[in-house]
Scaffold this active site. Sequence first.
Site, PDB file in Angstrom:
ATOM      1  CB  CYS A 123      11.307  -5.914  63.339  1.00 19.18           C
ATOM      2  SG  CYS A 123      12.651  -6.128  64.508  1.00 19.18           S
ATOM      3  CG  HIS A 181      11.972 -10.416  61.411  1.00 16.15           C
ATOM      4  ND1 HIS A 181      11.876  -9.400  60.476  1.00 16.15           N
ATOM      5  CD2 HIS A 181      12.812  -9.961  62.364  1.00 16.15           C
ATOM      6  CE1 HIS A 181      12.632  -8.393  60.847  1.00 16.15           C
ATOM      7  NE2 HIS A 181      13.218  -8.706  61.991  1.00 16.15           N
ATOM      8  CD  GLU A 196       9.765 -11.092  57.959  1.00 12.11           C
ATOM      9  OE1 GLU A 196       8.890 -11.084  58.849  1.00 12.11           O
ATOM     10  OE2 GLU A 196      10.763 -10.333  57.987  1.00 12.11           O
TER      11      GLU A 196
HETATM   12  N1  GLN Z   1      16.662  -1.488  64.106  1.00 14.49           N
HETATM   13  C1  GLN Z   1      15.709  -2.078  64.988  1.00 14.49           C
HETATM   14  C2  GLN Z   1      16.360  -2.815  66.130  1.00 14.49           C
HETATM   15  O1  GLN Z   1      17.515  -3.149  66.062  1.00 14.49           O
HETATM   16  C3  GLN Z   1      14.770  -3.005  64.239  1.00 14.49           C
HETATM   17  C4  GLN Z   1      15.454  -4.206  63.690  1.00 14.49           C
HETATM   18  C5  GLN Z   1      14.643  -4.900  62.661  1.00 14.49           C
HETATM   19  O2  GLN Z   1      13.696  -4.340  62.114  1.00 14.49           O
HETATM   20  N2  GLN Z   1      15.001  -6.114  62.328  1.00 14.49           N
HETATM   21  O3  GLN Z   1      15.712  -3.079  67.129  1.00 14.49           O
END
Ligand code: GLN
Length: 546
Positions: free
Chosen positions: A384, A518, A520
């Site tokens: 992310c 994600h 994970e």
């Molecule tokens: N802050 C970033 C976004 O909102 C990444 C979010 C995250 O890593 N879950 O896109």
Amino acid sequence: MTRFIFITGGVVSSLGKGLGSAALGALLQARGYKVRLCKLDPYLNVDPGTMSPFQHGEVFVTDDGAETDLDLGHYERFTGNPACQNDNVTTGRIYTNVLQKERRGEYLGATVQVIPHVTNEIKDFIAEKDGTADFVLCEIGGTVGDIESLPFLEAIRQFGNEMGRERALFLHVTLLPYIPAAGELKTKPTQHSVKELMAVGIRPRILLCRADREIDQSDLNKIALFCNIDEEKVIPALDASSIYEVPLTYHKVGLDTQVLDAFGLKDEAKKEPDLGAWERIMRRIKNPETEVTIAVVGKYTNLADSYKSLNEALVHGGIANKAKVKIKFIEATLFDQDEAGIAHELQGVNGILVPGGFGERGAEGKIKAAQYAREKKIPYFGICFGLQMAVLEAVRNQLGIDKATSSEFDEDGEHVIGLMTEWTKDNKKEERGSDTDLGGTMRLGAYPAKLKEGSKVAEIYGTTDIEERHRHRFEVNINYKDRLEEQGLIFSGLSPDGNLPEICERNDHPWFIGVQYHPELKSKPFDPHPLFVSFIEAAIAQGRLV
Ligand code: GLN
């Protein structure tokens, strides 16, 4: 017939109630039952999505886009059942529902009160699970005695009464603290905590007693006597060497057997569960053939719970590769320095992982971590925010656009990472503005992606169609695709409409993958996520080089 097990906690918080619930779920499942786990959280937030990971640990995201308590992650990892929105409720959500009904006039002029309106709303949440499984395990967050958990206790008391002993069971998790001066474990806090439960009308029939050392039988008997509980249902629950050992150790002390016995399922209780999968996992964990160190460059590094699923997914990748995975948390702000300093921090590290994150603090350090991994050919896994920072790194250092940035933390500059204002979900357009509520408004939950034929990720997944869970507000701008691909950063996964980059990988590097989602969250010890398996494999190979 669905039976309900209510799990409460006493004496202190952080007793491992969530883990205990998950392990009990796994044990009942290993006996062939269908289980469902859910959690009632007494705090006022509508969901944990707006809470800092420092306060509350990780936010676990479900396929249907709910931001939930991290215990749902344990439930999913231990049972393999995907969690959903309806598996977690908070006081905030209960009150939101009640107040909406009140505004709509649904209470027909009644004075709206905690009992019965709030408690009914809680009971409806529980009753909705009736018929969905053989056993519904319902964990109550917080500690018995807290003011805010009272409506929940009242609701489960009523529910238990209505169901009767054959269909509802109260299981209480407590602590026996060790007092060094006396050289003994103390039972009094447990007695008091059971008394507290009895005062609100709940009589636990099973006690799970956490302790850091062996509990004397005489102490267990004493608790049974004072707390009015069958002796064999006062169960010692000692610390385990790994969380994945908990189903095995709890079975050994008779937890699942006693639960069935309490429901009157005497014959069933005599049968043995099939714990083969858990035994295999533990054999791997206890006998690793090799060891790797992964640096996690993040910013919530001093609370292990902030990266709960991530830590577990790394462990799962290790189990698959017969490797012990050591995680070295490094504060991203420490990386905002020269190459020699970064090299010093990374001594002996076989892979670098930049996890999800929010906000500007630590961003420059994460960009440096990605640069170091790219240049030194160290396996890099960006999740992310970790993908976004790797892309910024490439745009700045390979395309030479110094002012490349994310609109998350810089209004000016060139927005290679920008706020997403619209995207499609289930063929419907979702729209957001920069001034919408923060809670529950990200791109959340499962979205499909198409992987590029012949790419590394397609090979790792063994398919070109995947679905993974998202939680982000910003997005890599697709317009940089061609220029970045010329520099070796391939956009190997895109949303089905081709507009949103989901995965970037380097074709000039042994293992460099960034994903917008994600992975994970979906990894399990008995079904490790392929990206984590492959990343650990690459880290092992890197370890052989040095
Ligand atoms: N802050 C970033 C976004 O909102 C990444 C979010 C995250 O890593 N879950 O896109």
